[in-house]
Structure formats: C-alpha cells, structure tokens
Write a protein that holds these residues in place. Structure first.
Motif, mmCIF file in Angstrom:
data_model
loop_
_atom_site.group_PDB
_atom_site.id
_atom_site.type_symbol
_atom_site.label_atom_id
_atom_site.label_comp_id
_atom_site.label_asym_id
_atom_site.label_seq_id
_atom_site.Cartn_x
_atom_site.Cartn_y
_atom_site.Cartn_z
ATOM 1 N N ALA A 1 -1.486 -10.017 -5.461
ATOM 2 C CA ALA A 1 -2.185 -9.793 -6.732
ATOM 3 C C ALA A 1 -3.064 -8.547 -6.657
ATOM 4 O O ALA A 1 -3.076 -7.724 -7.576
ATOM 5 C CB ALA A 1 -3.027 -11.019 -7.091
ATOM 6 N N SER A 2 -3.779 -8.391 -5.554
ATOM 7 C CA SER A 2 -4.657 -7.235 -5.377
ATOM 8 C C SER A 2 -3.858 -5.934 -5.369
ATOM 9 O O SER A 2 -4.237 -4.953 -6.018
ATOM 10 C CB SER A 2 -5.440 -7.388 -4.071
ATOM 11 N N MET A 3 -2.747 -5.923 -4.658
ATOM 12 C CA MET A 3 -1.951 -4.707 -4.574
ATOM 13 C C MET A 3 -1.245 -4.412 -5.899
ATOM 14 O O MET A 3 -1.073 -3.254 -6.260
ATOM 15 C CB MET A 3 -0.949 -4.798 -3.423
ATOM 16 N N GLN A 4 -0.873 -5.442 -6.652
ATOM 17 C CA GLN A 4 -0.292 -5.204 -7.975
ATOM 18 C C GLN A 4 -1.336 -4.579 -8.899
ATOM 19 O O GLN A 4 -0.999 -3.763 -9.757
ATOM 20 C CB GLN A 4 0.273 -6.489 -8.565
ATOM 21 N N GLU A 5 -2.594 -4.949 -8.721
ATOM 22 C CA GLU A 5 -3.669 -4.319 -9.501
ATOM 23 C C GLU A 5 -3.767 -2.827 -9.179
ATOM 24 O O GLU A 5 -3.961 -2.000 -10.069
ATOM 25 C CB GLU A 5 -5.001 -5.011 -9.233
ATOM 26 N N VAL B 1 3.419 -4.643 -14.786
ATOM 27 C CA VAL B 1 3.769 -4.604 -13.369
ATOM 28 C C VAL B 1 4.134 -6.006 -12.885
ATOM 29 O O VAL B 1 5.121 -6.192 -12.158
ATOM 30 C CB VAL B 1 2.617 -3.999 -12.535
ATOM 31 N N GLY B 2 3.371 -7.008 -13.295
ATOM 32 C CA GLY B 2 3.683 -8.389 -12.922
ATOM 33 C C GLY B 2 5.038 -8.828 -13.441
ATOM 34 O O GLY B 2 5.788 -9.520 -12.752
ATOM 35 N N THR B 3 5.361 -8.416 -14.662
ATOM 36 C CA THR B 3 6.668 -8.723 -15.241
ATOM 37 C C THR B 3 7.778 -8.104 -14.398
ATOM 38 O O THR B 3 8.788 -8.750 -14.099
ATOM 39 C CB THR B 3 6.742 -8.206 -16.695
ATOM 40 N N GLY C 1 0.828 -1.210 0.000
ATOM 41 C CA GLY C 1 0.000 0.000 0.000
ATOM 42 C C GLY C 1 0.861 1.258 0.000
ATOM 43 O O GLY C 1 0.586 2.218 -0.726
ATOM 44 N N ARG C 2 1.925 1.246 0.784
ATOM 45 C CA ARG C 2 2.853 2.381 0.789
ATOM 46 C C ARG C 2 3.543 2.519 -0.564
ATOM 47 O O ARG C 2 3.740 3.631 -1.056
ATOM 48 C CB ARG C 2 3.891 2.206 1.893
ATOM 49 N N LEU C 3 3.884 1.390 -1.146
ATOM 50 C CA LEU C 3 4.517 1.418 -2.466
ATOM 51 C C LEU C 3 3.542 1.964 -3.503
ATOM 52 O O LEU C 3 3.925 2.766 -4.360
ATOM 53 C CB LEU C 3 4.993 0.014 -2.846
ATOM 54 N N ALA C 4 2.287 1.568 -3.411
ATOM 55 C CA ALA C 4 1.272 2.092 -4.336
ATOM 56 C C ALA C 4 1.129 3.603 -4.189
ATOM 57 O O ALA C 4 0.947 4.315 -5.176
ATOM 58 C CB ALA C 4 -0.072 1.401 -4.103
#
Length: 195
Positions: free
Chosen positions: A121-125, A155-157, A64-67
């Motif tokens: 997965a949720s946070m990568q979204e 982002v996944g890559t 979350g902080r990264l987002a």
C-alpha cells in the motif's frame, strides 16, 4: 566488516528471490534460505524476524525500483496525451513483473502478511504520487482530486487487474495489459469529469 556483512545479506536476498520463484512462498523458511545461502540462520534472523519480514524487504526493494521507473514518465514528453503516459505506466509495471518473476510472486501473488500488505500500500502511494506529478506536468495537464486520491485508485485498479490475471494464468497477458490500460483511462476520465 560492514561491507562484508552487506554483501552477505545481498547474497541471502538473491537466494531468497530464487527460492521464491522456484518453490513458492509456502515452501520458504529462514532455515532453508540460510542453508541454500550458506550462512548461519542467526545471520538472517539478525535482520529478519521471520520469512514474512524477508518478503517485505524484497517487496519494498522491487516496488521502490518500479517507482523509480515511474519517475521516467516525464521522458515521454510533455506534449504527449496523458493516455500515452497511462499506457507507458501499465506496460512498465507489467514488463517489470515479467522480467522479475519474484515481483509477480510477492506483489501479484501476495501479500503474505499484514506487514506485506502495508508495504504494498505504501509503495503504491509512492507510484501514484509520481504518476500524479507526471500527469500534472503535461502541456495539457490532467489534475485529479487528492481526496479521495483518484490517482491511487487508478494505480490500485491496475495492480488488482494484473493480480487477477497472474493468479489465474501465472502471467500478465497482452489482452489483460490492454484491459488494464482501458480501465485506468476510464477511471481517470471519470474522476476528471467528476471534479
């Protein structure tokens, strides 16, 4: 009383982070965290069913902080080419993981449970959505397909390539950072060309 309980739980989370970095996830248990934090086990079990739930909480907090940092992409300026934004994103992720070793353990070394995988997965979204917004807001916007989600694939890559270097070498090297930037740019260019 709530404030005291919240402060106590923040202390537990800090102790758990330190233990994860020093001992690794395999050596962590709720009783060991409780003992190190100086709190009764029941205090921790009231919030977390097991160590994996604790790991999920820590993962979600840090991603979350990264987002939030990704939201700062707009600070680069609308006139900058989108490739600069990708470079900023990749380096921002790597810098955050380097500055917060627990993130590297949990995100790049894990996930350690199905629930942990779902949190990641949720946070990568969320990160992908913020990247998509930043790229679409540029003077020369980069608009990518949402179905399939090209930004999420990029982002996944990035995370997958960083994960590989971290698992093999215990860190994210400069050469890997550059390779991740190039891979993400290549991926996004391919999606843009395929529109």
């Amino acid at each position: 009383m709530q404030r005291r309980a919240r402060e106590r739980m923040l202390g537990v989370l800090q102790v758990a982070e330190q233990m994860l970095v020093l001992l690794g996830p395999e050596q962590i248990s709720i009783p060991r965290v409780a003992q190190a934090a100086g709190v009764p086990r029941a205090t921790i079990y009231a919030c977390f069913a097991d160590k994996y739930a604790l790991f999920c909480c820590l993962t979600e907090r840090h991603l979350g902080r990264l987002a939030e940092r990704v939201s700062g992409l707009g600070e680069l300026g609308r006139a900058r080419p989108w490739q600069d934004h990708v470079r900023w994103l990749v380096n921002g992720i790597a810098d955050y993981c380097q500055a917060n070793p627990v993130v590297a353990v949990l995100v790049l070394g894990g996930p350690y449970s199905r629930a942990g995988g779902l949190v990641q997965a949720s946070m990568q979204e969320v990160i992908a959505e913020r990247l998509r917004q930043a790229l679409a807001g540029l003077r020369e916007p980069l608009r990518l397909p949402e179905r399939p989600d090209a930004t999420l694939h990029a982002v996944g890559t990035a995370f997958a390539l960083m994960r590989h270097d971290y698992c093999r070498n215990g860190r994210i090297s400069e050469s890997t950072r550059q390779a991740v930037v190039e891979a993400v740019i290549f991926c996004l260019q391919g999606w843009q060309a395929g529109r």
